[in-house]
Write a protein that holds these residues in place. Sequence first.
Motif, short mmCIF file in Angstrom:
data_model
loop_
_atom_site.label_atom_id
_atom_site.label_comp_id
_atom_site.label_asym_id
_atom_site.label_seq_id
_atom_site.Cartn_x
_atom_site.Cartn_y
_atom_site.Cartn_z
N THR A 1 23.60 39.47 40.38
CA THR A 1 24.91 39.03 40.89
C THR A 1 25.84 39.98 40.72
OG1 THR A 1 23.95 36.74 40.24
CG2 THR A 1 26.24 36.91 40.41
N GLY A 2 25.89 40.69 39.49
CA GLY A 2 27.05 41.67 38.93
C GLY A 2 26.96 42.64 40.17
N TYR A 3 25.70 43.22 40.54
CA TYR A 3 26.01 44.27 41.64
C TYR A 3 26.61 43.99 42.69
CZ TYR A 3 24.00 47.48 44.99
OH TYR A 3 23.85 48.56 45.65
N PHE A 4 26.76 42.69 43.16
CA PHE A 4 27.40 42.07 44.29
C PHE A 4 28.96 41.66 43.91
CE2 PHE A 4 22.99 41.64 45.69
CZ PHE A 4 23.25 42.52 47.02
N LEU A 5 28.85 40.93 42.74
CA LEU A 5 30.13 40.25 42.24
C LEU A 5 31.42 41.51 41.88
CD1 LEU A 5 31.80 37.82 41.60
CD2 LEU A 5 30.91 38.24 39.14
N ILE A 6 30.88 42.58 41.19
CA ILE A 6 31.98 43.46 40.91
C ILE A 6 32.74 44.03 42.15
CG2 ILE A 6 32.14 45.85 39.72
CD1 ILE A 6 30.15 44.80 37.86
N PRO A 7 31.97 44.72 42.86
CA PRO A 7 32.61 44.93 44.41
C PRO A 7 33.68 43.89 44.92
CG PRO A 7 30.34 46.04 44.37
CD PRO A 7 30.55 44.82 43.20
N PHE A 8 33.06 42.71 44.73
CA PHE A 8 33.65 41.83 45.45
C PHE A 8 35.17 41.46 44.79
CE2 PHE A 8 34.90 36.97 45.54
CZ PHE A 8 34.89 36.90 47.04
N LEU A 9 35.01 41.60 43.55
CA LEU A 9 36.39 41.25 42.67
C LEU A 9 37.00 42.63 42.88
CD1 LEU A 9 34.59 40.07 39.25
CD2 LEU A 9 35.80 38.73 40.88
N LYS A 10 36.50 43.54 43.05
CA LYS A 10 37.41 44.78 43.40
C LYS A 10 38.24 44.64 44.50
CE LYS A 10 35.07 48.60 40.62
NZ LYS A 10 34.10 49.87 40.71
N ARG A 11 37.60 44.37 45.61
CA ARG A 11 38.34 43.93 47.05
C ARG A 11 39.43 42.88 46.87
NH1 ARG A 11 32.74 44.30 49.13
NH2 ARG A 11 32.60 42.30 49.03
N LEU A 12 39.11 41.86 46.11
CA LEU A 12 40.10 40.88 45.78
C LEU A 12 41.14 41.40 44.97
CD1 LEU A 12 37.90 37.52 45.29
CD2 LEU A 12 39.16 38.51 47.55
N HIS A 13 41.04 42.76 44.28
CA HIS A 13 42.01 43.01 43.25
C HIS A 13 42.25 42.15 42.09
CE1 HIS A 13 43.09 46.13 46.19
NE2 HIS A 13 43.32 45.10 47.29
N TYR A 14 41.14 41.65 41.72
CA TYR A 14 41.23 40.70 40.55
C TYR A 14 40.84 41.65 39.52
CZ TYR A 14 40.99 36.27 42.89
OH TYR A 14 41.33 35.14 43.93
N GLY A 15 41.79 42.33 39.06
CA GLY A 15 41.81 43.35 38.04
C GLY A 15 42.46 42.87 36.76
N GLN A 16 41.77 43.16 35.60
CA GLN A 16 42.35 42.74 34.18
C GLN A 16 43.69 43.35 33.92
OE1 GLN A 16 40.75 40.74 31.64
NE2 GLN A 16 42.88 40.96 30.96
N THR A 17 44.68 42.38 33.68
CA THR A 17 45.99 42.96 33.28
C THR A 17 46.02 42.91 31.72
OG1 THR A 17 47.22 41.77 35.10
CG2 THR A 17 48.54 42.26 32.98
N ILE A 18 45.99 43.96 31.34
CA ILE A 18 46.12 44.51 29.54
C ILE A 18 47.49 43.90 28.97
CG2 ILE A 18 45.87 46.08 27.79
CD1 ILE A 18 43.40 45.88 29.72
#
Length: 336
Positions: free
Chosen positions: A20-37
């Motif tokens: 799931t992580g193999y596919f989820l991480i690129p998906f989250l990147k495409r959505l720009h769901y990045g952590q705000t510090i």
Amino acid sequence: MSQLPVVLAAVSAFVITAVTGYFLIPFLKRLHYGQTIKEIGPTWHKDKGGTPTMGGIMFIIGIVVATALGACTLFWGDKTALQTVGAQQWSRLIYGILMALGFGFVGFLDDYISVVKKRNMGLRAREKFLLQLLIGAVYLMALYFSGSRSTALRLPFFGAVELGWLYWPVALFIIVGTVNAVNLTDGIDGLSGSVTFVVALGFLVLSGILGYAGFTLLAAAVAGGCIGYLLYNFHPAKVFMGDTGSLFLGGIVVAMAFGIGLPVVLVFTGIVYICETLSDIIQIGCYKLTHKRVFKMAPIHHHFEMSGWSEVKIVTVFSLVALAGCVLAVFWVLGM
């Protein structure tokens, strides 16, 4: 009980989480769901800004599906498993997972507001706390109506202490406190996943000793899911679990403790979570009273970071402390 369902739960949780992580991480990147510090934490953590968050989704799927697979395998191999183990234990297991999913949903709302709506701190503290109280109360009501009506709390060295109606607010405090303590532990790469992996191993042994087959499956799935997640979260992290993952893990830890009928065992198995929370309380309390800080930064993992410890060293030491706590828990249960 056959070991096959336990092994299947652990292995399938690992595989499902990792895939799931193999596919989820690129998906989250495409959505720009990045952590705000956020403003708290060492300044160099700002370099981690933009790392995908909500990665907890991967082990939520892995743990839930793997536990179900393990249970199905158990029933398939033993047609009398439901009667042998007891319907009340299975209901505890289901209610515990549903509670954890409820906390995970609160975390998802928090992450969504923070990442998508760009409100840095996510849900307001009052909103989050009220939702957590509601979920904890509903869980306790579900346990009560399923037959878990004992109001005695088993304490180390004292045995069972009857609390009467006080049991319910104390239980609710343990639930919400634990969930937020696990959430506080998610502060550096690999920390919460590693500590919770050790805690899951502790509950795997405890549930085996006490004969709680359903929670043996759950503990095995949690351990496997944490390892699958750590493939991507160990330093340097490629993804963060977010509140989605940390609140879910907090709920699962609570579910395992209440599921085996020993919520106070969290004093041992959850020693790292407790230390993280106490360090935060001490820091805030002392600063308000004296305007002086006890730690260089709180929670305590940041104190060690500011003292020059690497993230890997902190994770290693904290995991060993968690292991020591779990060993003490096992000795307590064996001596009961």
